[in-house]
Design an enzyme around this catalytic site. Structure first.
Site, PDB file in Angstrom:
ATOM      1  N   LYS A  99       0.863  -1.189   0.000  1.00  0.00           N
ATOM      2  CA  LYS A  99       0.000   0.000   0.000  1.00  0.00           C
ATOM      3  C   LYS A  99       0.891   1.227   0.000  1.00  0.00           C
ATOM      4  O   LYS A  99       1.851   1.309   0.780  1.00  0.00           O
ATOM      5  CB  LYS A  99      -0.929   0.020   1.213  1.00  0.00           C
ATOM      6  CG  LYS A  99      -1.869   1.239   1.220  1.00  0.00           C
ATOM      7  CD  LYS A  99      -2.987   1.075   2.237  1.00  0.00           C
ATOM      8  CE  LYS A  99      -2.525   1.266   3.649  1.00  0.00           C
ATOM      9  NZ  LYS A  99      -3.615   1.039   4.626  1.00  0.00           N
TER      10      LYS A  99
ATOM     11  N   LYS B  37       0.744   5.537   0.100  1.00  0.00           N
ATOM     12  CA  LYS B  37      -0.117   6.687   0.365  1.00  0.00           C
ATOM     13  C   LYS B  37       0.050   7.703  -0.756  1.00  0.00           C
ATOM     14  O   LYS B  37       1.168   7.972  -1.201  1.00  0.00           O
ATOM     15  CB  LYS B  37       0.215   7.296   1.724  1.00  0.00           C
ATOM     16  CG  LYS B  37      -0.100   6.353   2.882  1.00  0.00           C
ATOM     17  CD  LYS B  37       0.176   7.007   4.218  1.00  0.00           C
ATOM     18  CE  LYS B  37      -0.106   6.050   5.375  1.00  0.00           C
ATOM     19  NZ  LYS B  37      -1.525   5.671   5.472  1.00  0.00           N
TER      20      LYS B  37
ATOM     21  N   ASP C 133      -3.955   4.911  -0.655  1.00  0.00           N
ATOM     22  CA  ASP C 133      -4.611   5.485   0.519  1.00  0.00           C
ATOM     23  C   ASP C 133      -4.526   7.005   0.451  1.00  0.00           C
ATOM     24  O   ASP C 133      -3.432   7.571   0.437  1.00  0.00           O
ATOM     25  CB  ASP C 133      -3.912   4.967   1.782  1.00  0.00           C
ATOM     26  CG  ASP C 133      -4.584   5.400   3.068  1.00  0.00           C
ATOM     27  OD1 ASP C 133      -5.605   6.117   3.012  1.00  0.00           O
ATOM     28  OD2 ASP C 133      -4.085   5.010   4.149  1.00  0.00           O
TER      29      ASP C 133
ATOM     30  N   ASN D  10      -5.967   8.964   2.806  1.00  0.00           N
ATOM     31  CA  ASN D  10      -6.001   9.519   4.161  1.00  0.00           C
ATOM     32  C   ASN D  10      -6.962  10.694   4.299  1.00  0.00           C
ATOM     33  O   ASN D  10      -6.626  11.732   4.882  1.00  0.00           O
ATOM     34  CB  ASN D  10      -4.602   9.916   4.627  1.00  0.00           C
ATOM     35  CG  ASN D  10      -3.733   8.714   4.928  1.00  0.00           C
ATOM     36  OD1 ASN D  10      -2.821   8.405   4.154  1.00  0.00           O
ATOM     37  ND2 ASN D  10      -4.004   8.003   6.006  1.00  0.00           N
TER      38      ASN D  10
ATOM     39  N   GLU E 161      -8.426   3.836  -0.653  1.00  0.00           N
ATOM     40  CA  GLU E 161      -8.742   3.899   0.771  1.00  0.00           C
ATOM     41  C   GLU E 161      -9.015   5.324   1.240  1.00  0.00           C
ATOM     42  O   GLU E 161      -8.284   6.251   0.884  1.00  0.00           O
ATOM     43  CB  GLU E 161      -7.567   3.300   1.550  1.00  0.00           C
ATOM     44  CG  GLU E 161      -7.789   3.151   3.030  1.00  0.00           C
ATOM     45  CD  GLU E 161      -6.623   2.433   3.681  1.00  0.00           C
ATOM     46  OE1 GLU E 161      -6.339   2.722   4.861  1.00  0.00           O
ATOM     47  OE2 GLU E 161      -5.982   1.589   3.008  1.00  0.00           O
TER      48      GLU E 161
ATOM     49  N   GLU F  60     -10.790   2.153   9.300  1.00  0.00           N
ATOM     50  CA  GLU F  60      -9.809   2.297  10.372  1.00  0.00           C
ATOM     51  C   GLU F  60     -10.257   3.280  11.439  1.00  0.00           C
ATOM     52  O   GLU F  60      -9.750   3.246  12.567  1.00  0.00           O
ATOM     53  CB  GLU F  60      -8.459   2.729   9.812  1.00  0.00           C
ATOM     54  CG  GLU F  60      -8.443   4.132   9.229  1.00  0.00           C
ATOM     55  CD  GLU F  60      -7.144   4.456   8.520  1.00  0.00           C
ATOM     56  OE1 GLU F  60      -6.381   5.274   9.064  1.00  0.00           O
ATOM     57  OE2 GLU F  60      -6.895   3.891   7.444  1.00  0.00           O
TER      58      GLU F  60
ATOM     59  N   ASP G  36      -9.878  -1.143  12.720  1.00  0.00           N
ATOM     60  CA  ASP G  36      -8.677  -1.027  13.536  1.00  0.00           C
ATOM     61  C   ASP G  36      -8.969  -1.741  14.851  1.00  0.00           C
ATOM     62  O   ASP G  36      -9.992  -1.467  15.487  1.00  0.00           O
ATOM     63  CB  ASP G  36      -8.395   0.461  13.750  1.00  0.00           C
ATOM     64  CG  ASP G  36      -7.259   0.748  14.696  1.00  0.00           C
ATOM     65  OD1 ASP G  36      -6.160   1.040  14.218  1.00  0.00           O
ATOM     66  OD2 ASP G  36      -7.485   0.701  15.922  1.00  0.00           O
TER      67      ASP G  36
ATOM     68  N   HIS H 200      -6.144  -3.033  10.280  1.00  0.00           N
ATOM     69  CA  HIS H 200      -5.415  -1.763  10.272  1.00  0.00           C
ATOM     70  C   HIS H 200      -4.495  -1.738  11.490  1.00  0.00           C
ATOM     71  O   HIS H 200      -4.955  -1.822  12.631  1.00  0.00           O
ATOM     72  CB  HIS H 200      -6.395  -0.587  10.327  1.00  0.00           C
ATOM     73  CG  HIS H 200      -5.729   0.749  10.389  1.00  0.00           C
ATOM     74  ND1 HIS H 200      -5.661   1.501  11.553  1.00  0.00           N
ATOM     75  CD2 HIS H 200      -5.083   1.466   9.435  1.00  0.00           C
ATOM     76  CE1 HIS H 200      -5.018   2.627  11.300  1.00  0.00           C
ATOM     77  NE2 HIS H 200      -4.653   2.631  10.035  1.00  0.00           N
TER      78      HIS H 200
ATOM     79  N   GLU I 274      -2.520  -5.754   7.419  1.00  0.00           N
ATOM     80  CA  GLU I 274      -1.591  -4.651   7.168  1.00  0.00           C
ATOM     81  C   GLU I 274      -0.318  -4.869   7.977  1.00  0.00           C
ATOM     82  O   GLU I 274      -0.359  -4.922   9.209  1.00  0.00           O
ATOM     83  CB  GLU I 274      -2.214  -3.309   7.551  1.00  0.00           C
ATOM     84  CG  GLU I 274      -1.257  -2.146   7.318  1.00  0.00           C
ATOM     85  CD  GLU I 274      -1.863  -0.782   7.613  1.00  0.00           C
ATOM     86  OE1 GLU I 274      -1.564   0.165   6.871  1.00  0.00           O
ATOM     87  OE2 GLU I 274      -2.646  -0.672   8.582  1.00  0.00           O
TER      88      GLU I 274
END
Length: 359
Positions: A164, A166, A195, A197, A221, A247, A270, A297, A317
């Site tokens: 993964k 970001k 991701d 975020n 994500e 998450e 998570d 997560h 993860e």
């Protein structure tokens, strides 16, 4: 066997280094502020867990919450589901969410670890499942083209079958450049998750995600604010590639809200925010009923056990938050997490190292 009681709770706040700082489109996590938890019992075993405060600003508050909760659980039976119900009731007026929910999850995870030790069995078997390899992806950062590609190649050489990265760079072209560079380096039979975020508004998320799905990414994500389930649903409705989120779900009830409106086609709770082992069990039942593949997560040590007992288990993860203070009992072989044959979760503190990072 006589009833096992909780006899004490010890917490230690540490701020430990990371192998790589976690850069995201909304900020950088340079260290891992953790609360280490030891839950003592009348059986002589001690349950271990840890919590991740995300920012040093919240670390002391999270530790203090746990210290104040100790009086509520000492002399209570070692029964994690009952403990969770008691704490949920005690905090319903304040709101069983946020740092309170996270602290309660730390107690829950330590209690389940202790219960496994009492019964001399790994957590996965205590949950009624067999230990098995759990497929894992290597989780990276907002690294730029060069480092993102180098880290992906290293992961592939270590046996991982997915990474993964970001994204959320200032321009879409930069997002695409990172993904394309990784793809060229690792080939077509390799998973690339991306991701954002929470960094985009809904229109921008749709535009960027539609471009990214042409690159064969595995999932996109948290493209927009995590609490905007309707926004996520709008994004998902415009895509073929799955939206991934979860998450930041604080308890299974938030997961239910998101899944009920079709906010995502994949879920990744998570272990801390979902409510520890007890919350995860409830979340995994939701994922099964909705037919949603479920990943983890962070919290890789306990998540390996949980995923092995999850009907719709997807990916673990791999991001080692606590490696500076935990012995490496969880190992990775051929891109899979290998659950240790140890009672409970298998967390063993590196006591000599902990002293270096105490706050």
């Amino acid at each position: 066997m006589s009833e096992v009681l909780i006899t004490g709770l010890r917490t230690r706040a540490v701020n430990v280094p990371l192998a790589y700082p976690v850069h995201t489109a909304v900020g950088t996590v340079g260290t891992a502020p953790l609360v280490l938890i030891d839950l003592a019992t009348s059986a002589g075993v001690v349950g271990h867990s840890y919590l991740f405060a995300y920012t040093p600003v919240a670390l002391k508050s999270l530790k203090q919450l746990l210290d104040d909760m100790a009086a509520m659980i000492v002399n209570e039976p070692l029964a994690p589901v009952s403990l969770e119900a008691m704490l949920a009731k005690r905090f319903c007026l304040a709101g069983y969410t946020g740092l309170i929910r996270m602290a309660a999850a730390g107690i829950d995870m330590a209690a389940w670890d202790a219960l496994g030790k009492v019964h001399e069995t790994p957590l996965v078997k205590l949950l009624g499942a067999n230990a098995r390899p759990v497929q894992a992806y290597d989780s990276h950062s907002l690294d730029g083209v060069k480092l993102a590609t180098e880290r992906a190649v290293t992961a592939a050489e270590l046996g991982f079958r997915a990474v993964k990265t970001k994204i959320g760079y200032p321009a879409l072209d930069q997002d695409l450049a990172v993904v394309r560079s990784i793809r060229q380096a690792v080939g077509d039979d390799f998973g690339i998750m991306v991701d954002y975020n929470q960094s985009l508004d809904v229109p921008a998320a749709i535009k960027r995600s539609q471009a990214l799905q042409q690159e064969g990414v595995t999932w996109i994500e948290e493209p927009t604010l995590q609490h905007d389930y309707e926004g996520h649903q709008r994004i998902q409705s415009k895509l073929n590639v799955p939206v991934q989120m979860g998450e930041n779900w604080l308890g299974p009830e938030e997961m239910f809200k998101a899944l009920s409106i079709g906010a995502c086609r994949l879920a990744m709770p998570d272990a801390m925010k979902i409510g520890g082992v007890t919350g995860w069990i409830r979340a995994s039942a939701l994922a099964q009923q909705f037919g949603i593949p479920m990943s983890s997560h962070l919290f890789q040590e306990i998540s390996a056990h949980l995923l092995a007992a999850t009907p719709t288990a997807h990916w673990l993860e791999r991001l080692d938050l606590a490696g500076s203070v935990i012995e490496p009992t969880l190992t990775f072989e051929g891109g899979n997490a290998v659950i240790p044959d140890l009672p409970g979760v298998g967390i063993i503190w590196r006591e000599k190292e902990i002293g270096k990072y105490l706050v």
